[in-house]
Design a protein around this motif. Sequence first.
Motif: not given
Length: 379
Positions: A94-106, A255-259, A305-312
Amino acid sequence: RLVGGSPDDGGEALGPHAGQLRSARRTPRSARSHRSVESRNSQDSESDGESVHEYQEGVPLDEDLYGVCIASFLRDLRKVITGHGNFCLRLSRLVVTMSLVIFLAALQFFLVIQMKLKVTPHSVERMRDTYDRYEAHMYANHTVLSPSGFSRGEQGHFDASLFASLPGDLREQVCGMPLAHPLFFAAMLLIWTLTVVHDIRQTCYLIVLLIVALKTVAAVHDTFAHDDDERHGRPLRTEDKTVLLKGLTIGIKFVLSACIFIPRLSIDCYLLWLGCRWLMATDNLEDVFLNAVALEFILYLKDLVYSAVVPIRNKVESQELRIPMDVVERANFGSYLGAFLWLVIGLLWVPLYIFVLQGVLPDYRWDVRALCDATADLR
């Protein structure tokens, strides 16, 4: 047949709950592949010869980083709160995926801001200087400061014969301006606009499905359909092995709307304006194509990012999730032609930007195209 889970996650067939399963199979909101059936009300269809269709389906999430993040957030948050499964494992994902989305937006925000501060200003300055020198030469220095503070030729002093004495490098730069080829540039601008509109439409569609249409539940535990015992914390699965959302809490919707949704829409809208500005400030037509590709790259970082780093496994679980959609829709102009409004928006935006909103060449006189076309014909 509904089952309680998969073998690798400790799920079991729900034999003791056969009655409940038979009831679940009869529910009209069970997820299945898309199907449309004629309405039972024949009077509606016979009134004007058009049919009424009932659409009942489970809509999958997009196969990109946002889709994986939403699926992980909903499934792992439920596990963490209800205390089922491996707490540390679920919390970590949960923490990794949310951090990944925050990283993408940043990262997207960073690239857009850097373009605004370090790329477009130089292009805009060169374009304005080129056009100012062109105006001074073609109007024999009979220029005035426009309300925007730029030199523009006085009406009645334009001398087309001076174009032949225009320095070669300046002539090439002027004839390479996008506004010297308005139809070609408008076509490129429309393509870029539709590229952004596609992402905006996908985001708005998810907002309608998840935030507006999906019902609000009181507890995270009820986001998915589940059996009474729920020994493994797994949501019930449908006949085609998918997991159907039942509802979302107010907190999850916020949370979905804000993040996710608000940052994504903000990036899209700002990138649409900045991209149009950069393309208009491009000083030759060849680079217009290259700049358009570079702009599109920022939008599709979510796919990279989805194709490169997200586990199958995360990808598979994301595609298992289905958002309920139950619509009874009459054949009308809205159902047949409503989506074409996105094209209308794109077609309206292009001239609006070129003639009204663009700030690259304020008070542009449209006095370049004819001379450049005549020169090109002589070649």
